[in-house]
Write an enzyme that holds these catalytic residues in place. Sequence first.
Site, PDB file in Angstrom:
ATOM      1  N   GLU A  89       0.671  -1.279  -0.034  1.00 10.93           N
ATOM      2  CA  GLU A  89      -0.241   0.063  -0.132  1.00 10.93           C
ATOM      3  C   GLU A  89       0.954   0.876   0.212  1.00 10.93           C
ATOM      4  OE1 GLU A  89      -1.434   3.291   2.234  1.00 10.93           O
ATOM      5  OE2 GLU A  89      -0.804   1.577   3.584  1.00 10.93           O
ATOM      6  N   ASP A 135       0.268   3.754  -3.008  1.00 10.06           N
ATOM      7  CA  ASP A 135      -0.108   5.082  -3.091  1.00 10.06           C
ATOM      8  C   ASP A 135       0.598   6.145  -3.753  1.00 10.06           C
ATOM      9  OD1 ASP A 135      -1.261   7.378  -1.051  1.00 10.06           O
ATOM     10  OD2 ASP A 135       0.683   7.368  -0.699  1.00 10.06           O
ATOM     11  N   ASP A 140      -6.987   1.197   1.354  1.00 13.57           N
ATOM     12  CA  ASP A 140      -5.545   0.872   1.359  1.00 13.57           C
ATOM     13  C   ASP A 140      -5.179  -0.544   0.452  1.00 13.57           C
ATOM     14  OD1 ASP A 140      -5.050   2.724   2.983  1.00 13.57           O
ATOM     15  OD2 ASP A 140      -5.059   1.402   4.840  1.00 13.57           O
ATOM     16  N   GLU A 189      -4.820   0.418  -3.222  1.00 15.16           N
ATOM     17  CA  GLU A 189      -3.434   0.809  -3.417  1.00 15.16           C
ATOM     18  C   GLU A 189      -2.454  -0.088  -3.284  1.00 15.16           C
ATOM     19  OE1 GLU A 189      -3.716   5.471  -1.818  1.00 15.16           O
ATOM     20  OE2 GLU A 189      -3.343   4.007  -0.445  1.00 15.16           O
TER      21      GLU A 189
END
Length: 1418
Positions: A1129, A1133, A1224, A1227
């Site tokens: 994640e 991101d 999350d 991502e």
Amino acid sequence: MSDPGVGDSLGARLYQEELARHARDQNAIIAADTGTGKTLISAMVALFLVPKVPLVDQQRAFLEENTPFKVRGYSGAMGVDYWDKTAWTKEFMGVDILVMTPQIFLNILRHAHWSIDRVSIIVFDEIHNCKGKSPEALIMMEHYHTIPNGLPRPKILGLTASPIFNPKKPVAALAEIEKLTDCKVYVVKAHTEDLAKHTFQAEDMIVDYPPTPSIFPRYPVVSLWVELTMTRLLPDFTLFPGKPKDTMSGNRGGPWFTTLENRYNTTRKALGPFGADLFVYVHVFTALETIKKDLLPIFTDRPDPDAEKRSHLDDLYEILAKHEHRLLTSHELLSEEWLSPKLLRLRELLLKQDSTSFRGIIFTYERQIATTLSLMFPRLGIPGVRAGPIVGHGLHACSVPEILGMKGMPFKTQDKVVADFRMGGLNLIIATSVAEEGLDFPLCSFVCRFDPPRTLPQYIQSRGRARMAGSTFVIMLEEGPSKERETVEALQVGEIRAKTMYGSNMDREDDEVELDENTPKDDGLEGRFIVEKTGASLTPAGSISLLNNLCSLIPRDDHTRSLQPVYETDPVTFRTTNRLPPALPIPREDLLFVSDPFCRTKKAAKRNAAFKAVLRLYELGVFDDFLLPIRREKGDTAEDIDGKPPVDVTGIVPMMDVLVHDPWGDMWRESSPIYVHQLALSDRKGRMGLVCGNRLMPFDGYMTALKQEVHVRLEKGVMLELEPEVRQQQLALMDSFMKIGIKAAITRRGLTNRSAVFLVPLDSSGQPDWDEIEHCVYTPSSTDWRAVDLSGKSDVFVSLLSQGGISKFVACRPDLNVTECIEADAHLAKYVASLAKFGRTISEDDTVLQCRPIFSITSTEFRDPARQKPGILSDTDVFIPQSVCQWLNLDEDRLRWFSSLPPLFHLLSSVYRARLLHSRLGVPELDLDRTIEALTIPQACASFNNQRLETLGDSFLKVATTIHVLNKFPHKHEGQLTSLRQNSVCNRYLLGRGHAQNLVSFMNIEPNSQSRWRITPVSTKYINSRSFVERVIPRRSVQDCMEALLGVAWLSGGDKAGLRVGTRLGLCFGGTVPWAERYPKVELAFSSSSPFPPLEENLGYTFKDKSLLVEALTHPSFVSGSASYQRLEFLGDAVLDLVTVEHFFHLYPNATSGKLTRARARCVCNSTLSALGTKKLEIHKAMFCDAISLVAAANKTARMFNSMDFTQVIDNIWRLDAPKALGDMVEALIGAVFVDSGWNYNIVKDVVIRLFKEVLDYIHPDMPLDPTSEFMIWVAKHGCTQARYRKASSSEKVEPWKDQVFVTIHGIDVGPPGSIQPKTSPVLARAEASVSARKLLEDPMSEFFFEKLCTCSAEEKKQGAEVYQAAVDVVTDEGDLNPETVEGFAISAQDQLLREYVAPTVTTEDQEERTEWVHAIL
């Protein structure tokens, strides 16, 4: 300092000087009663270690006030646990006396941030704590006694009321502490009379009380406790689960109930049945409220998983309600039949005290007795007594004294209670041992040991609180012989015996010295590990806290329980198993550690297992060479990912005076060369050239001038040889020609200083055409019209005599009357009238000339050539008498040439600097136009600036740094990686790296301003044969240009060019090798089947390594299997950020930086990601999760999003609140695709574009802002600097999950608040508050109308705008701005305003005004 023991004057007394002499001569322990001024004795020396956090500020303030030294205090709240060696070195070098707790200093030594031999003196306050495995003892054992003989050691000074704990074996105890501390104990002997004169010692009063009866006949038989236990609601394994071994061993209620039962019995014995029931009520009620908070929501379409818990809660609340009136009615006095004999005896003592001057302290051992007794005092019928509790911090603190129960008290609440006691709001403190040591209390007339002292320091310190003359010191003991009575008698005798021993040379036979069982043995250093590179040390004693610290940094959501190591100890062999949280990204076999066999104690076995774990984690790189899980989070001492020291930027001022590369040089210097550059512009006739002091490189490109795209071709410079004797004359000649052209075509004010560059006509050989130059300069104008042909279409330009306006001759108009022409033109009439004053008149026969005026270039057009008019001639003609005109030695082509100078000079300056930077970085392949854009800061007020590229470059910086840190530290968790990355991407870091590269010297700062057109060489300086000019540049421009250059590199050549540029700029990108080559794919020996084929199909990507897919779907609560999704994640991101910004960058070329950021934010916010994850990927059905509450919340969220389309989701994004884990995982899947594809950006970009198609198609930069941003920009526009969001502190309420957010203007709460509901974000509450507040602030009829409420003066608003630029680049690192402060709100609001309205292209007058206004702020 209100310590009266120090006296009215803080000059040292005789007895203090006596003790200070001992301290100066050798290591010493000063044994003196509380109130004798031991701190002043230590102030005569230096490093101060205090046992408790509240004492840090107290002793720091005292030393600061009474010594000439620079003193600073340190506590854990300052984040010192994560300070690195650079930070601590700076502190030690810049401060004379450091005040801190022993644990902080021990950590400093263990992590090798400083060495003990570099400390001159260490003062241990309350040195009697130096025993066993205390931090004080470990400092001495691990670091002081291990200094090799012959090397310097710090002097030791100990302060204590009594160094001896055990009065029964004073010789052994004294020998033990003197050996451990390498000190000798001293008391006042020569000046006892002086000591007695300045101090008061109360006599002991032993007060006996009868034993507590087993039955209180007048108290209700069915008490709260009886009803709770009889109904079997307590113990309750549904609400308070116990471990299986608890029930097997006969412990019917588990550890929670056992603790409660023991505390109930203790409280009943001390206070009676009423006090015991009151304690149980408060404690159980608080526990039930906490349980109620964590219940899952009820869904109508399925069974309630918490139905049984809800039923038990209702039953318990019902029982509490039955007893509420009796226990909580504060105005009714308590019956004596409900109170214990001990409490009645205390009441008698207090009734005898003089209420007018009364101030007292009651000491007890247990927290619940102190807090319950303080609640009972209003009902005891003791007039004038105002009581309050003060207890230790503990593991679980509560800031509301009324509901403390068994919980601890935060430091701030302790300080408030002590302050109330000093100011008279309270006159009685009921305290645990926290009040025995060090806290600065005023004189007390009454001190009572409600529970008798157990050690000699307790006895002496608590008695020392009774320092008022005639005060009473009471020790309460149960009637009859008891162990407590024997202990008190031993303490009284032991004190006298100990004082005779201090400082004497008593013969101590070795066989008489029996060390206490807590005495440190040699095995205290067994297994000590030292990092050879740094000197950091690790012992089993410090390993547990290191592991706890590491695990506390693992990010977790509301649905994840605390992630801490779990220790299981065999009760027989003491063998301990240490299980680390599965969320740690380490090999699965390294999650379990077992202690060595035959450990002597359970504690030793636990430490051993933790020690093994830390050693292994250090080998894996989880801990660094300083044995820290993370480095200092931010600041001017933070190292970057690769350990490179930071560049010191503390001396860089907000507005920097800098030297910028000058393309022209200073040819007016005798030694400077002169170069001629042939210049060609499309649609410009004639041969013209640029003359300057630098040789410019050839250029072939385009610029905008007169609303046209003009092709520019500049030839390489050729040396212009001028004879020395005529050099200055010829330069002056070209300068005059330049000024004539500028005054005619650009600005009527002309230039006053010498020009640094000339535009001159060239002859056929490429040299200046001196004849034409001389003809223009020496015959610039004339009133002799005989040589001018006005009959045809001649190229003649005219102007009024002594006037600057220029017009082109069109025709002679004999048909027009002169007088009528003059009267028709107000400007001409005024001019003719002025001539008449000097006797000059206009003949009626004068010829009228029809002329067309030449446009003068306005400031706006000068600044932005794109806004120039399409030609140089006006559409309206004027009619002028010939006798007041002069003809000019100009032609239209020359005027067109000179009208092109502003954009031309700006272009060539930018090209010159961009090419120099390309050469400096070694990346000539960078797009030249983009580089110019990256180097043009907003303050240049050009038609473009670097803010859009800065937004793109910021995303690439995040990706490149993320990839490097992720691969460099494969076993660090997300919390550690985030901290490491932050140090390498923050504004301060970029400022330092840009400063080291002297990036400011390449920036385009010059605004194209007529009043400040900087083409004069007045400030030219030469460094290493290159010319520079002085400029003023905002500090924040450095980091913006750094990121903008990364954006250029990414657009020019992807990661290959981006990595090269970033590495040349000194950033942590891991080198210049592209990602796919640096981290080659690992070919799998087999292909496993997909666990979730539909998910891969909807994602549009089939994983080669299925373990990455599993990892991306594993929540931290999952106790088996792979590591959690957090590292993926962390990567995803950053990648998603870059993909979305790049998409909007190309799709909306005119969008401002702020609008790009807003569009990206809508794309990547948790609500959007959660909607994609549930609607398209059905992540809620695939995730690996052991948190039932998260599963329920995810299913609820999925139903909500499935009832909405993506446009509804995006339009209402600020109202939606989904579990963070869903976003999350989306991502994490993106990160997993990036890794699985071999770090191929194009593949992961295609996956993201397909997955986000509906979102990307709908989101655009001009979408409305969220209410919070709109409100902040609205406030910034109005110039208010006293706005903020105020969250109602949870300390003010029993129900912290019902906090509220208010909008506050000038300290006044405006409108209803937004509420923070269970499991929701404060962001939603902030938005609700913004909406309601703005309606009221805009309503003239409202009491909160903004014009009435805001009292900011115009001067304050101006000052606020002026300090904005100075503050924003210091504060605005990610996460630094707090809108709950007026400073954070103001800077955030103005920053959003700036990003919203500073556009790269301004096409309307309204936008022009906004740009000018925001520019004025800067």
